[in-house]
Scaffold this motif. Structure first.
Motif, PDB file in Angstrom:
ATOM      1  N   ASN A   1     -11.993  -3.186   2.556  1.00  0.00           N
ATOM      2  CA  ASN A   1     -10.774  -3.429   1.790  1.00  0.00           C
ATOM      3  C   ASN A   1     -10.404  -2.170   1.025  1.00  0.00           C
ATOM      4  O   ASN A   1     -11.268  -1.534   0.429  1.00  0.00           O
ATOM      5  N   GLN A   2      -9.115  -1.823   1.056  1.00  0.00           N
ATOM      6  CA  GLN A   2      -8.655  -0.650   0.328  1.00  0.00           C
ATOM      7  C   GLN A   2      -7.374  -1.000  -0.424  1.00  0.00           C
ATOM      8  O   GLN A   2      -6.413  -1.515   0.170  1.00  0.00           O
ATOM      9  N   VAL A   3      -7.377  -0.756  -1.743  1.00  0.00           N
ATOM     10  CA  VAL A   3      -6.192  -1.007  -2.554  1.00  0.00           C
ATOM     11  C   VAL A   3      -5.558   0.316  -2.942  1.00  0.00           C
ATOM     12  O   VAL A   3      -6.232   1.223  -3.416  1.00  0.00           O
ATOM     13  N   THR A   4      -4.245   0.422  -2.708  1.00  0.00           N
ATOM     14  CA  THR A   4      -3.482   1.617  -3.057  1.00  0.00           C
ATOM     15  C   THR A   4      -2.356   1.212  -3.993  1.00  0.00           C
ATOM     16  O   THR A   4      -1.648   0.249  -3.711  1.00  0.00           O
ATOM     17  N   VAL A   5      -2.209   1.943  -5.106  1.00  0.00           N
ATOM     18  CA  VAL A   5      -1.116   1.678  -6.031  1.00  0.00           C
ATOM     19  C   VAL A   5      -0.260   2.920  -6.145  1.00  0.00           C
ATOM     20  O   VAL A   5      -0.776   4.017  -6.332  1.00  0.00           O
ATOM     21  N   LYS A   6       1.055   2.739  -5.973  1.00  0.00           N
ATOM     22  CA  LYS A   6       1.953   3.883  -6.105  1.00  0.00           C
ATOM     23  C   LYS A   6       3.318   3.460  -6.598  1.00  0.00           C
ATOM     24  O   LYS A   6       3.670   2.274  -6.534  1.00  0.00           O
ATOM     25  N   SER A   7       4.066   4.418  -7.086  1.00  0.00           N
ATOM     26  CA  SER A   7       5.431   4.113  -7.503  1.00  0.00           C
ATOM     27  C   SER A   7       6.282   4.018  -6.239  1.00  0.00           C
ATOM     28  O   SER A   7       5.979   4.666  -5.227  1.00  0.00           O
ATOM     29  N   PRO A   8       7.338   3.189  -6.258  1.00  0.00           N
ATOM     30  CA  PRO A   8       8.181   3.043  -5.070  1.00  0.00           C
ATOM     31  C   PRO A   8       8.725   4.381  -4.565  1.00  0.00           C
ATOM     32  O   PRO A   8       8.886   4.566  -3.357  1.00  0.00           O
TER      33      PRO A   8
ATOM     34  N   GLU B   1      -5.400  -5.719 -10.550  1.00  0.00           N
ATOM     35  CA  GLU B   1      -6.022  -4.980 -11.661  1.00  0.00           C
ATOM     36  C   GLU B   1      -5.427  -3.574 -11.865  1.00  0.00           C
ATOM     37  O   GLU B   1      -5.114  -3.201 -13.003  1.00  0.00           O
ATOM     38  N   PRO B   2      -5.242  -2.792 -10.779  1.00  0.00           N
ATOM     39  CA  PRO B   2      -4.684  -1.446 -10.987  1.00  0.00           C
ATOM     40  C   PRO B   2      -3.242  -1.461 -11.507  1.00  0.00           C
ATOM     41  O   PRO B   2      -2.811  -0.508 -12.145  1.00  0.00           O
ATOM     42  N   LEU B   3      -2.517  -2.548 -11.258  1.00  0.00           N
ATOM     43  CA  LEU B   3      -1.148  -2.647 -11.785  1.00  0.00           C
ATOM     44  C   LEU B   3      -1.184  -2.828 -13.300  1.00  0.00           C
ATOM     45  O   LEU B   3      -0.355  -2.277 -14.022  1.00  0.00           O
ATOM     46  N   ILE B   4      -2.167  -3.601 -13.773  1.00  0.00           N
ATOM     47  CA  ILE B   4      -2.318  -3.800 -15.216  1.00  0.00           C
ATOM     48  C   ILE B   4      -2.671  -2.464 -15.873  1.00  0.00           C
ATOM     49  O   ILE B   4      -2.154  -2.112 -16.934  1.00  0.00           O
ATOM     50  N   GLN B   5      -3.527  -1.693 -15.215  1.00  0.00           N
ATOM     51  CA  GLN B   5      -3.865  -0.356 -15.726  1.00  0.00           C
ATOM     52  C   GLN B   5      -2.629   0.542 -15.742  1.00  0.00           C
ATOM     53  O   GLN B   5      -2.409   1.287 -16.687  1.00  0.00           O
TER      54      GLN B   5
END
Length: 164
Positions: free
Chosen positions: A3-10, A109-113
């Motif tokens: 599993n890999q989670v990636t968070v980025k701005s649009p 979780e990374p969105l809350i951060q």
């Protein structure tokens, strides 16, 4: 499987990534497709969960429109001021094949951060106890009155995470 989670701005997402995000949210069946692409493009941050290279889950940190904010405030009978709660956690969707694997927490979780110390609200179906548990772990508490969704087949409830 990996599993890999990636968070980025649009703004940092390619057109195909944004399309895939939107199509997964629509698959969730709880969001109107109307204007969704624009709202996703305007979000603060987007979270993508890939399993073995395939996109299996999404979530977003939204900048809710004033009209939507007023509607939720009215229904939940709780003032959601833009000053104290500028952001909303939403568009949380996992493909059926990966549900029950406790992936909503690592997805959100990374969105809350990414929200830093800003206040956040979230809505959930009253029946979605798994999401309620995730929201509690993320520091949200259930507030206000429950209300019937536009579809009127299910009740929704409100959660807030105060500014820190």
């Amino acid at each position: 499987s990996m599993n890999q989670v990636t968070v980025k701005s649009p703004a940092d997402c390619g057109a195909a990534e944004l399309r895939d995000f939107v199509s997964l949210v629509i698959q969730g069946g709880e969001v109107s497709p109307l204007g969704l692409s624009e709202r996703v493009a305007n979000a603060r941050s987007l979270s993508f969960l890939h399993r073995d290279g395939a996109l299996v889950g999404v979530a977003g940190l939204k900048r809710p429109e004033a009209s939507y904010r007023r509607r939720i405030s009215l229904r939940a009978q709780l003032e959601l001021s833009e000053d104290s709660l500028p952001l909303e956690l939403g568009w949380v969707f996992l493909l059926f094949s990966v549900r029950g694997a406790r992936l909503s927490l690592p997805l959100c979780e990374p969105l809350i951060q990414a929200a830093g110390c800003a206040g956040i609200f979230a809505t959930s179906r009253t029946s979605n106890v798994g999401m309620h548990a995730t929201l509690a772990k993320l520091g949200f508490r259930r507030v206000g009155e429950d209300w019937f969704s536009k579809q009127a087949t299910q009740k929704l409830c409100l959660f807030v995470r105060d500014a820190t």
